[in-house]
Motif scaffolding. Structure first.
Motif, PDB file in Angstrom:
ATOM      1  N   THR A 145      31.967  47.356  56.132  1.00 56.72           N
ATOM      2  CA  THR A 145      31.507  46.313  57.319  1.00 56.72           C
ATOM      3  C   THR A 145      31.384  44.991  56.690  1.00 56.72           C
ATOM      4  O   THR A 145      31.349  44.726  55.391  1.00 56.72           O
ATOM      5  CB  THR A 145      30.198  46.609  58.024  1.00 56.72           C
ATOM      6  N   ASP A 146      31.046  43.905  57.364  1.00 55.70           N
ATOM      7  CA  ASP A 146      30.863  42.533  56.874  1.00 55.70           C
ATOM      8  C   ASP A 146      29.524  42.639  56.157  1.00 55.70           C
ATOM      9  O   ASP A 146      29.295  41.412  55.352  1.00 55.70           O
ATOM     10  CB  ASP A 146      31.051  41.511  57.868  1.00 55.70           C
ATOM     11  N   LYS A 147      28.723  43.618  55.801  1.00 57.53           N
ATOM     12  CA  LYS A 147      27.555  43.586  55.151  1.00 57.53           C
ATOM     13  C   LYS A 147      27.295  44.559  54.011  1.00 57.53           C
ATOM     14  O   LYS A 147      26.441  44.420  53.222  1.00 57.53           O
ATOM     15  CB  LYS A 147      26.059  43.638  56.214  1.00 57.53           C
ATOM     16  N   LEU A 176      35.060  46.301  59.339  1.00 56.81           N
ATOM     17  CA  LEU A 176      36.120  45.765  58.960  1.00 56.81           C
ATOM     18  C   LEU A 176      37.280  46.723  58.576  1.00 56.81           C
ATOM     19  O   LEU A 176      38.407  46.499  58.723  1.00 56.81           O
ATOM     20  CB  LEU A 176      35.865  44.528  57.746  1.00 56.81           C
ATOM     21  N   LEU A 187      37.148  41.549  50.524  1.00 59.83           N
ATOM     22  CA  LEU A 187      35.814  41.169  51.238  1.00 59.83           C
ATOM     23  C   LEU A 187      34.707  40.560  50.355  1.00 59.83           C
ATOM     24  O   LEU A 187      34.160  39.731  50.667  1.00 59.83           O
ATOM     25  CB  LEU A 187      35.312  42.395  52.048  1.00 59.83           C
ATOM     26  N   GLN A 188      34.508  41.335  49.285  1.00 56.18           N
ATOM     27  CA  GLN A 188      33.476  40.956  48.029  1.00 56.18           C
ATOM     28  C   GLN A 188      33.884  39.570  47.623  1.00 56.18           C
ATOM     29  O   GLN A 188      33.073  38.700  47.593  1.00 56.18           O
ATOM     30  CB  GLN A 188      33.280  41.957  47.156  1.00 56.18           C
ATOM     31  N   ARG A 219      40.510  46.321  49.836  1.00 56.73           N
ATOM     32  CA  ARG A 219      40.004  45.922  50.925  1.00 56.73           C
ATOM     33  C   ARG A 219      38.506  45.476  50.695  1.00 56.73           C
ATOM     34  O   ARG A 219      38.094  44.466  50.873  1.00 56.73           O
ATOM     35  CB  ARG A 219      39.822  47.019  52.231  1.00 56.73           C
ATOM     36  N   LEU A 246      26.738  44.762  50.431  1.00 59.01           N
ATOM     37  CA  LEU A 246      28.232  44.611  49.676  1.00 59.01           C
ATOM     38  C   LEU A 246      27.913  43.844  48.318  1.00 59.01           C
ATOM     39  O   LEU A 246      28.490  43.927  47.354  1.00 59.01           O
ATOM     40  CB  LEU A 246      28.880  43.460  50.336  1.00 59.01           C
ATOM     41  N   LYS A 266      35.875  37.227  49.115  1.00 64.44           N
ATOM     42  CA  LYS A 266      35.729  36.375  50.220  1.00 64.44           C
ATOM     43  C   LYS A 266      34.431  35.663  50.604  1.00 64.44           C
ATOM     44  O   LYS A 266      34.269  34.617  50.702  1.00 64.44           O
ATOM     45  CB  LYS A 266      36.460  36.912  51.386  1.00 64.44           C
ATOM     46  N   ASN A 267      33.530  36.923  50.092  1.00 62.19           N
ATOM     47  CA  ASN A 267      32.057  36.400  50.627  1.00 62.19           C
ATOM     48  C   ASN A 267      31.337  35.929  49.127  1.00 62.19           C
ATOM     49  O   ASN A 267      30.232  35.694  49.276  1.00 62.19           O
ATOM     50  CB  ASN A 267      31.232  37.503  51.154  1.00 62.19           C
ATOM     51  N   GLU A 301      26.604  42.805  62.979  1.00 66.40           N
ATOM     52  CA  GLU A 301      27.426  43.664  61.866  1.00 66.40           C
ATOM     53  C   GLU A 301      28.897  44.155  62.588  1.00 66.40           C
ATOM     54  O   GLU A 301      28.686  44.755  63.699  1.00 66.40           O
ATOM     55  CB  GLU A 301      26.793  44.735  61.176  1.00 66.40           C
ATOM     56  N   SER A 302      29.869  44.106  61.948  1.00 71.28           N
ATOM     57  CA  SER A 302      30.928  44.584  62.443  1.00 71.28           C
ATOM     58  C   SER A 302      31.858  45.274  61.533  1.00 71.28           C
ATOM     59  O   SER A 302      31.884  44.951  60.350  1.00 71.28           O
ATOM     60  CB  SER A 302      32.158  43.503  63.053  1.00 71.28           C
TER      61      SER A 302
END
Length: 139
Positions: free
Chosen positions: A62-64, A15, A132-133, A128, A82, A135-136, A12-13
């Motif tokens: 994060t990315d999650k 963002l 991200l939401q 942001r 997310l 994008k995924n 997990e990173s």
């Protein structure tokens, strides 16, 4: 180490990190000065206390998941995946709009609501998150 950084899970990173505005310290300064006059200077202790309390608030994407923590001694945290976030509301007073800060309320698909106060530029945090939401493919 920040709460968010120390609680990332495998792969997990972080963002985006929402920063807390120092404008939130203004009431602590005002009351500290007022009480300093009444208490022969002891009221000035409110200023570093307020700083520590305000700086203990964290919010990040994060990315999650969305992660937020408030509290210096007593800790309240929220961690919502997310795909589970149904809305991210921004509340700004007139002063908050002028000075560029506000509160975020993260709502999941149930009824949970998590307010995150004193976030600098809350509209950027919101933007942001939705980028991200999207994008995924989670919207």
């Amino acid at each position: 180490m920040a709460y968010i950084d120390s609680n990332l899970i495998n792969n997990e990173s972080l963002l985006y990190r929402g920063k807390v505005t120092l404008w939130a310290l203004l009431p602590w300064i005002v009351w500290g000065v007022i009480f300093a006059v009444v208490t022969a200077g002891a009221g000035l202790l409110l200023i570093p206390l307020g700083y520590m309390i305000i700086r203990s608030n964290e919010a990040g994407i994060t990315d999650k998941r969305v992660i937020a923590k408030t509290g210096l001694i007593k800790r309240d945290t929220i961690e919502i995946g997310l795909s589970k976030v149904s809305s991210l509301q921004v509340k700004q007073s007139i002063l908050g709009r002028i000075l560029g800060y506000g509160s975020l309320t993260v709502c999941d698909v149930g009824t949970s609501r998590a307010p995150i106060k004193y976030i600098k530029n809350p509209m950027e945090f919101r933007r942001r998150f939705f980028e991200l939401q999207e994008k995924n493919g989670m919207n």
